[in-house]
Design an enzyme around this catalytic site. Structure first.
Site, mmCIF file in Angstrom:
data_model
loop_
_atom_site.group_PDB
_atom_site.id
_atom_site.type_symbol
_atom_site.label_atom_id
_atom_site.label_comp_id
_atom_site.label_asym_id
_atom_site.label_seq_id
_atom_site.Cartn_x
_atom_site.Cartn_y
_atom_site.Cartn_z
ATOM 1 N N TRP A 99 -94.726 -11.490 -34.468
ATOM 2 C CA TRP A 99 -93.693 -11.630 -33.598
ATOM 3 C C TRP A 99 -92.274 -11.338 -34.365
ATOM 4 C CZ3 TRP A 99 -95.745 -11.969 -29.290
ATOM 5 C CH2 TRP A 99 -96.730 -12.774 -29.117
ATOM 6 N N ASP A 166 -86.202 -17.711 -34.087
ATOM 7 C CA ASP A 166 -87.392 -17.881 -32.923
ATOM 8 C C ASP A 166 -88.201 -19.108 -33.477
ATOM 9 O OD1 ASP A 166 -89.693 -17.972 -31.552
ATOM 10 O OD2 ASP A 166 -90.289 -15.560 -32.043
ATOM 11 N N LYS A 190 -95.799 -23.565 -26.149
ATOM 12 C CA LYS A 190 -96.581 -24.022 -27.229
ATOM 13 C C LYS A 190 -96.180 -25.419 -27.592
ATOM 14 C CE LYS A 190 -97.198 -19.646 -28.128
ATOM 15 N NZ LYS A 190 -96.289 -18.664 -28.696
HETATM 16 C C1 PLP Z 1 -95.849 -17.252 -28.650
HETATM 17 C C2 PLP Z 1 -94.966 -16.575 -29.640
HETATM 18 C C3 PLP Z 1 -93.978 -15.639 -29.028
HETATM 19 C C4 PLP Z 1 -94.231 -14.809 -27.740
HETATM 20 O O1 PLP Z 1 -93.692 -15.496 -26.653
HETATM 21 P P1 PLP Z 1 -93.940 -15.096 -25.266
HETATM 22 O O2 PLP Z 1 -93.079 -16.226 -24.378
HETATM 23 O O3 PLP Z 1 -95.025 -14.736 -24.660
HETATM 24 O O4 PLP Z 1 -93.005 -13.950 -25.146
HETATM 25 C C5 PLP Z 1 -93.023 -15.179 -29.896
HETATM 26 N N1 PLP Z 1 -92.779 -15.887 -30.849
HETATM 27 C C6 PLP Z 1 -93.612 -16.886 -31.435
HETATM 28 C C7 PLP Z 1 -93.339 -17.500 -32.902
HETATM 29 C C8 PLP Z 1 -94.746 -17.325 -30.815
HETATM 30 O O5 PLP Z 1 -95.457 -18.280 -31.297
#
Ligand code: PLP
Length: 356
Positions: A99, A166, A190
């Site tokens: 990511w 993030d 999540k």
């Molecule tokens: C799942 C995830 C993403 C991607 O998220 P989307 O909403 O599918 O774009 C990005 N960063 C992290 C840390 C993730 O766990």
């Protein structure tokens, strides 16, 4: 048979959240209409957004001068919106996984990108510690929890430049000092809501500093001005997010979430370390994630991997297969995961050990 949901994302939500959301799908606030068939500008829906924003601010103790936004596009769209809105000349990124790397790739289209450190050479099994963030960078981007590799930054970092994080997979799992960041974002699927809504916490006065034109929908200011209603927001996921936020508050807030997360993770890591058949994949124990617990079969038992998967599945474990880039197993233990499910997985590992 009871299912123990260890899915990495979309993932487990509190039962209460699912029930309340299901109820609103059938009849929203006794209106006789489904929440799916009313305007996002209906007078009954505005309080949903307002309360969700207020609970974000309350639960994370967000200081004055920050906005909370609910957008579409997922965390992946933020990878591009971040540099669009904040990168004028140079940005620093910590490469701790897939990511982080994807975020960095987008930024390269907007200016100079400095990778301050990377653990790619070790399949991201640790978080780099010794690095220097250039003092002239516009921001420093981090991924606080690396969902795929099971590493996590358990504390907020200090940096000479504004930090952007993030927090897709660890938001609301610990207290955060929001004042250290100019932006915190994540996909909700999540730890907060079903897929479809992205949360963004942004410091208002950090905006408006880049010289480029920012397309309307990609400009955070548009969504601040529009109160997340510039266009139709993901109404149903926002409603579900509100139910989760209420659930977190009723269960003691983020400090309690952190306590529970640590307790669950400690239980499972203790079994991984004790059990002769398994080992954890994260090399620096301080980096072990409380959210995504990754482990593999020890070399001498490697051929039993598929057998353990079958054994665990028969006992109700769901979603424990590791990400395809890592292999082995990953047990995601988000806020809604009950301790009993973690214990059920531990029992499973112990029974399997006895069989061999
Ligand atoms: C799942 C995830 C993403 C991607 O998220 P989307 O909403 O599918 O774009 C990005 N960063 C992290 C840390 C993730 O766990």
């Amino acid at each position: 048979m009871k299912k123990h949901n260890f899915n990495a994302g979309p993932s487990i939500l509190p039962r209460e959240v699912i029930e309340k959301t299901a109820q609103a799908v059938l009849d929203f606030n006794g209106s006789g209409l489904s929440i799916m068939e009313i305007s996002h500008r209906a007078k009954d829906f505005q309080p949903v957004v307002d309360e969700a924003v207020a609970l974000f601010k309350e639960l994370l103790n967000i200081p004055e001068g920050y906005s909370v936004l609910f957008l579409g596009g997922g965390a992946s769209l933020e990878f591009c919106m971040i540099p669009f809105n904040f990168l004028e000349k140079k940005a620093a990124y910590l490469n701790t996984g897939v990511w982080a790397k994807k975020a960095m790739k987008e930024a390269k289209a907007f200016g100079e990108v400095v990778e301050v450190a990377s653990s790619a050479e070790a399949t991201y099994t640790y978080i780099p510690k010794d690095y220097t963030v250039p003092a002239d960078a516009d921001y420093f981007h981090i991924t606080t929890n690396n969902t795929i590799y099971g590493t996590e930054l358990h504390e907020d970092l200090d940096a000479p430049v504004p930090v952007i994080a993030d927090m897709s997979s660890d938001i609301f799992s610990r207290p955060v000092d929001v004042s250290k960041y100019i932006c915190i974002y994540g996909g909700a699927q999540k730890n907060l809501a079903p897929a479809g809504v992205t949360f963004v916490i942004v410091k208002n006065d950090a905006l408006g500093k880049v010289s480029r034109y920012i397309p309307t929908m990609l400009n955070y200011q548009t969504h601040i001005d529009g109160g997340s209603m510039f266009n139709t927001p993901p109404v149903l996921p926002i409603y579900a997010a509100l139910q989760t936020l209420r659930w977190i508050k009723a269960n003691g807030g983020v400090a309690e979430m952190q306590k529970r997360a640590k307790e669950k993770a400690d239980m499972l890591y203790a079994e991984i370390d004790r059990n002769k058949m398994f080992r954890g994949t994260v090399t620096d124990k301080a980096d072990r994630s409380y959210m995504n617990i990754c482990f593999v079969m020890n070399d001498e038992y490697k051929e039993l991997e598929a057998d353990f998967m079958k054994f665990a599945t028969e006992k109700g474990m769901v979603g424990i297969k590791g990400h395809r880039s890592v292999g082995g197993f990953r047990a995601s233990c988000y806020n809604a995961m009950p301790k009993e499910s973690v214990q059920a997985l531990i029992d499973c590992m112990q029974e399997f050990e006895k069989l061999h």
